[in-house]
Design an enzyme around this catalytic site. Structure first.
Site, PDB file in Angstrom:
ATOM      1  N   ASP A 181       0.828  -1.212   0.000  1.00 58.84           N
ATOM      2  CA  ASP A 181       0.000   0.000   0.000  1.00 58.84           C
ATOM      3  C   ASP A 181       0.863   1.262   0.000  1.00 58.84           C
ATOM      4  O   ASP A 181       1.955   1.280   0.577  1.00 58.84           O
ATOM      5  CB  ASP A 181      -0.887  -0.025   1.260  1.00 58.84           C
ATOM      6  N   ASN A 240     -10.503  -2.824  -6.675  1.00 62.31           N
ATOM      7  CA  ASN A 240      -9.615  -1.895  -7.395  1.00 62.31           C
ATOM      8  C   ASN A 240     -10.084  -1.560  -8.824  1.00 62.31           C
ATOM      9  O   ASN A 240      -9.611  -0.595  -9.423  1.00 62.31           O
ATOM     10  CB  ASN A 240      -8.171  -2.429  -7.443  1.00 62.31           C
TER      11      ASN A 240
HETATM   12  C1  FPP Z   1      -2.105   0.120  -3.291  1.00 63.02           C
HETATM   13  O1  FPP Z   1      -1.553   1.408  -3.208  1.00 63.02           O
HETATM   14  C2  FPP Z   1      -1.444  -0.590  -4.367  1.00 63.02           C
HETATM   15  C3  FPP Z   1      -2.086  -1.164  -5.424  1.00 63.02           C
HETATM   16  C4  FPP Z   1      -3.544  -1.146  -5.613  1.00 63.02           C
HETATM   17  C5  FPP Z   1      -1.307  -1.840  -6.495  1.00 63.02           C
HETATM   18  C6  FPP Z   1      -0.213  -2.712  -5.990  1.00 63.02           C
HETATM   19  C7  FPP Z   1       0.573  -3.163  -7.136  1.00 63.02           C
HETATM   20  C8  FPP Z   1       1.910  -3.137  -7.217  1.00 63.02           C
HETATM   21  C9  FPP Z   1       2.809  -2.752  -6.112  1.00 63.02           C
HETATM   22  C10 FPP Z   1       2.551  -3.622  -8.449  1.00 63.02           C
HETATM   23  C11 FPP Z   1       2.864  -5.065  -8.229  1.00 63.02           C
HETATM   24  C12 FPP Z   1       3.311  -5.639  -9.421  1.00 63.02           C
HETATM   25  C13 FPP Z   1       3.265  -6.955  -9.688  1.00 63.02           C
HETATM   26  C14 FPP Z   1       3.898  -7.390 -10.906  1.00 63.02           C
HETATM   27  C15 FPP Z   1       2.601  -7.967  -8.827  1.00 63.02           C
HETATM   28  P1  FPP Z   1      -2.506   2.647  -3.480  1.00 63.02           P
HETATM   29  O2  FPP Z   1      -2.504   2.935  -4.927  1.00 63.02           O
HETATM   30  O3  FPP Z   1      -3.855   2.366  -2.892  1.00 63.02           O
HETATM   31  O4  FPP Z   1      -1.778   3.793  -2.693  1.00 63.02           O
HETATM   32  P2  FPP Z   1      -2.459   4.993  -1.909  1.00 63.02           P
HETATM   33  O5  FPP Z   1      -3.224   4.401  -0.764  1.00 63.02           O
HETATM   34  O6  FPP Z   1      -1.300   5.804  -1.467  1.00 63.02           O
HETATM   35  O7  FPP Z   1      -3.337   5.701  -2.904  1.00 63.02           O
END
Ligand code: FPP
Length: 246
Positions: free
Chosen positions: A26, A74
């Protein structure tokens, strides 16, 4: 300096490694925002960290690693963010097929593959097939995963079994439920790490996490390092796990 040495189960001070670690990756969006970058840049940075941490977990002898990459919720994100994430998943899975031929990591997907486009779904299946006979760490990538959805599927599948006579209703127990989850046959996570300082489980492994130790870290996922993983394992070792006993 890394606390754990390659393939050693314990470091010099006798810390025990969790067998199964879950990570809620996250904070990509906030990381990007703080740098005035698009959210997709945060996900790209997060994917890089995902690679580093996966390799480290495999090297130090973790047996199961489950990462939350994309939840059933998501899809509600803006279309450009969703397509940037799908691109990242494809890049990683293509790279895994071409560059990691001699790897020991077993790649599994937990979640409903049916909503991904044909190319991505084919890459997911190919990665599972290609890696299924390896003998190293099992990497569960949770994609289009939601724990409530997983439980609903388990209830339906068990009900089908009762209906067609293959499951005796009186024999249904906790193991029956576990055996109908995506993680069937795997140990429950010992430790779940959530970076970015949020105190939420966000529909991740609700059943499997009944006795899991949680470590919340005040770091955004793209800033997460192998030292942070060491720190989480140290904190895990300070916990007194009683599993409901005394
Ligand atoms: C949450 O952070 C993260 C995600 C929804 C995506 C996670 C994916 C990756 C780290 C890429 C992984 C790659 C592979 C190949 C498995 P957020 O976007 O909700 O962050 P925020 O809370 O700060 O908005």
């Amino acid at each position: 300096m890394a606390l754990f040495k390659k393939k050693e189960k314990q470091d010099y001070s006798g810390l025990v490694l969790p067998e199964h670690i879950g990570i809620i990756m996250d904070g990509n969006g906030r990381w990007a925002k703080s740098r005035m970058l698009p959210r997709s840049a945060g996900h790209r940075a997060g994917a890089k960290v995902f690679r580093t941490i996966t390799r480290y977990c495999s090297d130090i002898g973790i047996k199961y690693l489950t990462v939350y990459a994309f939840s059933t919720e998501n899809w509600r994100r803006p279309a450009d963010e969703v397509s940037a994430l799908m691109r990242l998943f494809k890049d990683y899975l293509e790279e895994a097929l071409s560059d990691f031929k001699d790897d020991t990591i077993v790649v599994r997907f937990i979640g409903d593959k049916s909503q991904f486009d044909d190319d991505l779904r084919a890459l997911m299946v190919e990665n599972e097939e290609e890696s299924k006979d390896r003998d190293g760490m099992v990497l569960n990538i949770a994609m289009n995963y939601g724990s409530r959805d997983e439980l609903v599927r388990a209830v339906k599948s068990i009900s089908e079994g009762v209906k067609d006579g293959s499951i005796d209703i009186n024999s249904i127990d906790e193991k029956t439920v576990s055996d109908h989850l995506y993680t069937a046959g795997q140990p429950d996570p010992d430790l779940i790490i959530r970076p970015s300082g949020e105190y939420r489980i966000s529909n991740f492994m609700l059943w499997q996490a009944a006795y899991t130790e949680f470590v919340i870290m005040n770091k955004l996922w793209p800033d997460f390092t192998t030292d942070d993983l060491d720190e989480a394992i140290k904190l895990f070792n300070q916990r007194n796990r009683r599993f409901g006993g005394v």
